[in-house]
Design an enzyme around this catalytic site. Sequence first.
Site: not given
Ligand code: E4P
Length: 220
Positions: A83
């Site tokens: 990522k």
């Molecule tokens: C995506 O891969 C992120 O880990 C995640 O969806 C972030 O979500 P949040 O806005 O609830 O932290």
Amino acid sequence: MKFFVDTADIADIRELADTGLLDGVTTNPSLIAKSGRDFMEVTKEICDIVDGPVSAEVVALDHETMMKEAETLRRIADNVCIKVPLTIDGLKTCKKLTSDGTMVNVTLCFSANQALLAAKAGATFVSPFVGRHDDNGFDGMALIRDIRLIYDNYPGFTTEILVASIRNPVHVLESARIGADVATMPPAVIKGLFKHVLTDKGIEGFLKDWEKTGQSIPTA
Ligand code: E4P
């Protein structure tokens, strides 16, 4: 639509993997911190539980160090998906990794133009954050609609739209209506999808009537 769970909590991942409906996992540095576990160790454990892509995020901001971190992360297991943030260095890293056949999830996407760049960089997944978009007065689902439209205009793009920062079942429903490829959800949102008050009421009513018959279904 594929279902990913957005957590580094092993108990939740095991429970959802047992349903047979889980296609992958996404983590981020905040979720790793919340788990209180060692990053490499917990990522390896997740990769052993789930066959599909498991996103593990680099923390460097420059391309060279991102590449070195990615090298370490991809050695964890074959199903690790690196990522990277949606920055110039992140997309440079994405391009390099995907041309070597490594899966890459480009995260922190907040505009359709950014998603266009991710697709041009050959990203396996792009992660638009709908919840954080909504929180800041924008329309998260409109962003998903725009990205779907743009990607469909260019059939050569192979990037999958991974709807992230999902906060509720309506986000999931809208993502499916739009034709997003993947939704990554907190465990509570996935579990909530199974529930309906009329399902519970229906089971209760059927069992009450079944009792009256005095019968049982042989199980052996
Ligand atoms: C995506 O891969 C992120 O880990 C995640 O969806 C972030 O979500 P949040 O806005 O609830 O932290």
